[in-house]
Design a protein around this motif. Structure first.
Motif, PDB file in Angstrom:
ATOM      1  N   HIS A  20      -0.557  10.572   0.324  1.00  7.19           N
ATOM      2  CA  HIS A  20      -0.420   9.189   0.676  1.00  7.19           C
ATOM      3  C   HIS A  20       0.162   8.627   1.524  1.00  7.19           C
ATOM      4  CE1 HIS A  20      -2.581   7.651  -3.209  1.00  7.19           C
ATOM      5  NE2 HIS A  20      -2.251   8.918  -3.324  1.00  7.19           N
ATOM      6  N   SER A  51      -7.330  -1.156   1.126  1.00  9.51           N
ATOM      7  CA  SER A  51      -6.771  -0.586   2.257  1.00  9.51           C
ATOM      8  C   SER A  51      -7.374  -1.130   3.314  1.00  9.51           C
ATOM      9  CB  SER A  51      -6.084   0.757   2.377  1.00  9.51           C
ATOM     10  OG  SER A  51      -7.474   1.618   2.230  1.00  9.51           O
ATOM     11  N   ASN A  69       4.352  -7.171  -6.317  1.00 11.08           N
ATOM     12  CA  ASN A  69       4.151  -6.337  -5.403  1.00 11.08           C
ATOM     13  C   ASN A  69       5.235  -6.582  -4.057  1.00 11.08           C
ATOM     14  OD1 ASN A  69       1.944  -5.349  -6.563  1.00 11.08           O
ATOM     15  ND2 ASN A  69       0.318  -6.508  -5.336  1.00 11.08           N
ATOM     16  N   ASP A 104      -1.258   5.409   2.082  1.00 13.56           N
ATOM     17  CA  ASP A 104      -2.134   5.694   1.402  1.00 13.56           C
ATOM     18  C   ASP A 104      -2.954   6.685   2.096  1.00 13.56           C
ATOM     19  OD1 ASP A 104      -4.302   5.427  -0.550  1.00 13.56           O
ATOM     20  OD2 ASP A 104      -4.491   3.314  -0.034  1.00 13.56           O
ATOM     21  N   THR A 132      -3.462  -6.379  -5.010  1.00  9.79           N
ATOM     22  CA  THR A 132      -3.946  -5.126  -5.561  1.00  9.79           C
ATOM     23  C   THR A 132      -3.042  -4.044  -4.684  1.00  9.79           C
ATOM     24  OG1 THR A 132      -6.149  -5.731  -5.546  1.00  9.79           O
ATOM     25  CG2 THR A 132      -6.002  -3.809  -5.365  1.00  9.79           C
ATOM     26  N   ASN A 133      -2.791  -4.421  -3.341  1.00 12.27           N
ATOM     27  CA  ASN A 133      -2.400  -3.234  -2.499  1.00 12.27           C
ATOM     28  C   ASN A 133      -1.186  -3.623  -1.841  1.00 12.27           C
ATOM     29  OD1 ASN A 133      -2.242  -1.195  -0.345  1.00 12.27           O
ATOM     30  ND2 ASN A 133      -3.672  -0.034  -1.694  1.00 12.27           N
ATOM     31  N   ARG A 134      -0.104  -3.076  -1.873  1.00 16.22           N
ATOM     32  CA  ARG A 134       1.092  -3.583  -0.973  1.00 16.22           C
ATOM     33  C   ARG A 134       0.997  -3.023   0.467  1.00 16.22           C
ATOM     34  NH1 ARG A 134       5.032  -0.559  -5.287  1.00 16.22           N
ATOM     35  NH2 ARG A 134       2.922   0.725  -5.410  1.00 16.22           N
ATOM     36  N   SER A 163      -2.865   0.853 -11.044  1.00 13.15           N
ATOM     37  CA  SER A 163      -2.795  -0.140  -9.689  1.00 13.15           C
ATOM     38  C   SER A 163      -4.198  -0.623  -9.515  1.00 13.15           C
ATOM     39  CB  SER A 163      -2.509   0.784  -8.481  1.00 13.15           C
ATOM     40  OG  SER A 163      -3.549   2.000  -8.238  1.00 13.15           O
ATOM     41  N   THR A 199       4.499  -0.891 -10.756  1.00 16.39           N
ATOM     42  CA  THR A 199       4.515  -0.853  -9.287  1.00 16.39           C
ATOM     43  C   THR A 199       5.787  -0.103  -8.725  1.00 16.39           C
ATOM     44  OG1 THR A 199       5.713  -3.072  -9.429  1.00 16.39           O
ATOM     45  CG2 THR A 199       3.521  -2.878  -8.887  1.00 16.39           C
ATOM     46  N   ASN A 235      -1.527   0.983   7.134  1.00 12.29           N
ATOM     47  CA  ASN A 235      -2.346   1.473   5.910  1.00 12.29           C
ATOM     48  C   ASN A 235      -1.954   3.044   5.703  1.00 12.29           C
ATOM     49  OD1 ASN A 235      -3.444  -0.509   4.215  1.00 12.29           O
ATOM     50  ND2 ASN A 235      -4.923  -0.569   5.565  1.00 12.29           N
TER      51      ASN A 235
END
Length: 457
Positions: A353, A179, A285, A418, A217-219, A272, A297, A414
């Protein structure tokens, strides 16, 4: 980048003394701290002696500098600043009663808003000397030279974290999350698009490789990197560059996807953090953002949605409408979500999150409403000033406000998915950008006001 040449009011200009003032030294310290968070992440955050880590030490030094500047009234001269002050007061009111119950946890949870003091510190620094706008941009330009270290740190964190030494604290000396990387990808690229710094073709390649790592890795981090950069291109009128980049990216991605399908086999990750860097994972993703995807996911997305439903029902339709549950309580334990997400020896979950849900749960509807008003008024202030600068054909000022707005937007995206503003790594970055935006607008207005006054005389 001469943003302050014509500023001559006593509140915005001090005589050059030939030596650096306290404010100049503190601005350099703050730049080093922000660079440390960007390059080392959580590892840098643990520098210090508990409970006084580097962020808290910088925080208290900044408060002293702000008080010595004496710009309290000036720092509250805009609507976003007044609303932020009200939000901080409300958060303190929902924190102090719980210190006796939860101890340091209550104070730690409150920094999601209390770090807003950094905004007032930065505003005060710019009001004392408007030339510091150029200094800040020069510092950030220096940071761009170190940008390739960020993807290296992220790669080490993802695949070699057990081999990174722990010189202090319970975490490795370098631990950078996806993030944070996505956030700095956005800020760096907007800075380059505006033309504040020229970079090599190799730097651009490193940027896109890093974006690929983040996208797999991170949406939320992917959206944080792509959305602000796209908006910046549209505002700057770089339509051809945008279309060319999209076409090239789609073509390269399609080729990689075809190669993977022909010579490899995609296996869904169990966690994740174990998501592979592959074209198939990026597709999964993306599908999860706009619809349905694979089990892993989808499970993390549904985990968030289920928790958010509980918070909404409790705060809006339940007994905690006005006051929330306060700062200090572990929301995951209270709502039955502790341990429901595979965390592999990572710290226990405390927040849902999403900064919006965090404030709704802890500060109630009044806190959430104040938070929304803070954001709307701040972005509104910047957008209105950008339009004014465009009408006056002051392109460099427009680009400055665009850079700040896009950078803060990346962090906020973000923070919507998160745990972001709850920690110093991005929380301090966000509130410094918040204050830099307000302070720059005030300098811009003072500069234009003086020009009008000089013309009238």
């Amino acid at each position: 980048m001469p943003y302050t040449q014509a500023v001559t009011t006593s509140s915005l200009k001090r005589k050059y003394r030939g030596t650096l003032s306290e404010g100049d030294w503190y601005l350099a310290l703050l730049a080093i701290v922000l660079l440390g968070y960007a390059l080392m992440g959580k590892g840098f955050a643990y520098l210090g002696y508990p409970p006084l880590y580097v962020g808290e030490i910088t925080f208290f030094i900044g408060i002293v500098v702000f008080l010595r500047i004496g710009a309290f009234a000036g720092a509250l001269a805009t609507l976003p600043a007044l609303l932020l002050f009200a939000l901080m007061a409300w958060v303190l009111a929902r924190t102090l009663p719980f210190v006796g119950w939860y101890g340091f946890d209550a104070l730690r949870d409150s920094v999601v808003v209390i770090y807003g003091c950094f905004a007032f510190i930065v505003i005060g620094l710019l009001l004392e000397d408007a030339r510091r706008i150029n200094t800040v941009l020069r510092y950030y330009g220096i940071m761009l030279a170190t940008f390739p270290a960020i993807p290296v740190g992220f790669w080490l964190t993802k695949y070699w974290v057990d081999y990174i030494p722990r010189l202090y604290g319970p975490v490795p000396i370098v631990e950078i999350g996806a993030s944070a990387v996505g956030t700095h990808l956005a800020g760096a690229m907007v800075f380059v698009l505006i033309g504040f710094r020229r970079v090599s073709f190799l730097w651009i390649i490193v940027w896109f490789i890093t974006l690929s790592l983040v996208s797999a890795t991170n949406r939320g981090a992917t959206l944080a990197a792509i959305v602000p950069v796209t908006i910046a291109m549209l505002v700057l009128g770089r339509y051809r560059l945008l279309l060319t980049t999209m076409a090239a990216a789609v073509g390269i991605f399609a080729a990689l996807l075809a190669l993977e399908s022909s010579f490899g086999e995609y296996k869904e990750a169990k966690d994740s953090m174990e998501r592979p860097v592959s074209a198939h994972q990026i597709v999964e993703n993306a599908k999860s953002i706009i619809g349905q995807s694979g089990q892993q996911t989808e499970s993390t997305k549904q985990w968030r949605l289920n928790w958010w439903d509980i918070i909404i029902n409790d705060a809006i339709h339940g007994p905690n409408f006005w006051n929330g549950r306060g700062f200090g309580i572990n929301l995951a334990d209270a709502d039955g979500f502790a341990g429901t997400e595979e965390r592999q020896n990572r710290p226990p979950t405390r927040s849902p999150h999403s900064v919006h849900m965090t404030l709704l749960a802890r500060a109630g509807v009044p806190g959430a409403v104040l938070w929304v008003l803070v954001l709307v008024s701040w972005f509104g202030l910047l957008i209105r000033t950008m339009l004014t600068a465009r009408a006056r054909r002051q392109q460099r000022w427009l680009e400055l406000f665009l850079f700040v707005a896009c950078y803060a937007m990346a962090i906020l995206i973000n923070a919507s998915f998160d745990v972001t503003l709850e920690g110093p790594m991005q929380g301090i970055w966000f509130w410094c950008l918040f204050g830099f935006g307000i302070g720059s607008v005030m300098v811009y207005r003072a500069r234009h006001s003086e020009r009008n006054g000089a013309a009238a005389r």
